[in-house]
Design an enzyme around this catalytic site. Structure first.
Site, mmCIF file in Angstrom:
data_model
loop_
_atom_site.group_PDB
_atom_site.id
_atom_site.type_symbol
_atom_site.label_atom_id
_atom_site.label_comp_id
_atom_site.label_asym_id
_atom_site.label_seq_id
_atom_site.Cartn_x
_atom_site.Cartn_y
_atom_site.Cartn_z
ATOM 1 C CB SER A 1 3.912 -0.853 10.932
ATOM 2 O OG SER A 1 2.820 -0.275 10.573
ATOM 3 C CD GLN B 1 -6.458 -3.440 2.908
ATOM 4 O OE1 GLN B 1 -6.537 -4.213 1.780
ATOM 5 N NE2 GLN B 1 -5.613 -3.516 3.707
ATOM 6 C CG HIS C 1 7.125 -2.399 2.377
ATOM 7 N ND1 HIS C 1 6.741 -1.211 3.279
ATOM 8 C CD2 HIS C 1 5.694 -2.834 2.144
ATOM 9 C CE1 HIS C 1 5.667 -0.913 3.624
ATOM 10 N NE2 HIS C 1 5.012 -2.084 3.108
ATOM 11 C CG MET D 1 -1.989 -1.108 1.225
ATOM 12 S SD MET D 1 -3.512 -0.714 1.934
ATOM 13 C CE MET D 1 -2.996 -0.327 3.646
#
Length: 268
Positions: free
Chosen positions: A184, A60, A33, A26
């Site tokens: 994150s 989502q 990543h 995203m």
């Protein structure tokens, strides 16, 4: 790196590049990543090129969640992907993946209603649907997903298996900051004080791994000012509730620190 915005261009570019190893994201990329991209490169099997997608999937997110404020750092992300030698970036507009109201959705089954699904109703319907669409669009031979989103990984594996999708799912280990905090994109929401407190979640999972009861971990989080959703020990194989005979386990947790909801897990 070629950047494509529509499905026809993506498929033409994929045909020219050869078999793909695919990493869906995203955006708001970080070292976690990049580790998945390197894993795609090294475990891609017959793949000859790495493709990455950047798409913030509205399906989502619940109405009260952070879809609008989710970090979007496209130019920075592109520079990071270029530096990793990524051959193909799929960055569609919402109207490309959802040109009409998405009435057909993937039902992830009972597992989609547990853990994250209890606290984010419909979340895994949105995840499974967009992952299936992205796999259909990119048609990779390998796709890489991180263990940081452990339940998501299990659901994607089950979907691929039960729908007979011709793709191998490879799992990447969770990348952590030096103090143990799982990397994150949402860590950017944390204030300085919250960032200093955030590693407590990982420390408590380590303690559960060593024998602490999950209820005690919940109590300690609450005492430190967190609002925990769950700390649970599950069987790694299928995320069923672990019993005494299960040797391969994973402890999973989700808790809110200030306005930021953090998730983490540890296998043992």
């Amino acid at each position: 790196m070629r950047i494509v915005r529509d499905i026809a261009a993506l498929r033409a570019a994929a045909a020219a590049a050869g078999p793909l190893a695919f990493v869906p994201t995203m955006g708001s990329l970080h070292a976690g990543h990049l580790s998945l991209i390197r894993l795609a490169r090294s475990h891609g099997g017959e793949a000859r090129a790495v493709a990455v997608s950047i798409f913030v999937n509205r399906l989502q997110f619940q109405p009260h969640e952070d879809f609008d404020s989710y970090p979007r750092t496209f130019e920075r992300d592109c520079a990071m992907l270029e530096a990793e030698g990524v051959e193909l970036l799929f960055a569609p507009d919402e109207s490309v993946l959802y040109p009409e109201k998405q009435q057909f959705k993937v039902d992830p089954g009972p597992l989609g209603e547990e853990l994250e699904g209890r606290f984010r109703p419909g979340f895994f319907h949105g995840v499974a649907t967009v992952v299936l669409k992205l796999l259909n669009c990119t048609q990779p031979v390998v796709a890489v997903f991180g263990k940081k989103d452990y339940q998501q990984l299990m659901i994607v594996r089950a979907m691929v298996r039960q729908l007979n999708l011709p793709v191998q799912i490879v799992a990447g280990e969770t990348m952590r900051e030096p103090d143990g905090l799982a990397m994150s994109s949402r860590n950017a929401y944390l204030s300085a004080a919250e960032r200093a407190e955030a590693p407590r979640l990982h420390r408590l999972l380590e303690m559960v791994k060593q024998g602490m009861h999950p209820d005690e971990a919940l109590a300690q989080l609450r005492a430190a000012g967190w609002k925990p959703d769950y700390v649970e020990v599950r069987r790694r194989q299928d995320l069923a509730i672990a019993d005494a005979g299960d040797k391969e386990r994973v402890v999973l947790a989700a808790a809110r620190l200030g306005s930021t909801r953090l998730i983490d897990n540890l296998e043992y």
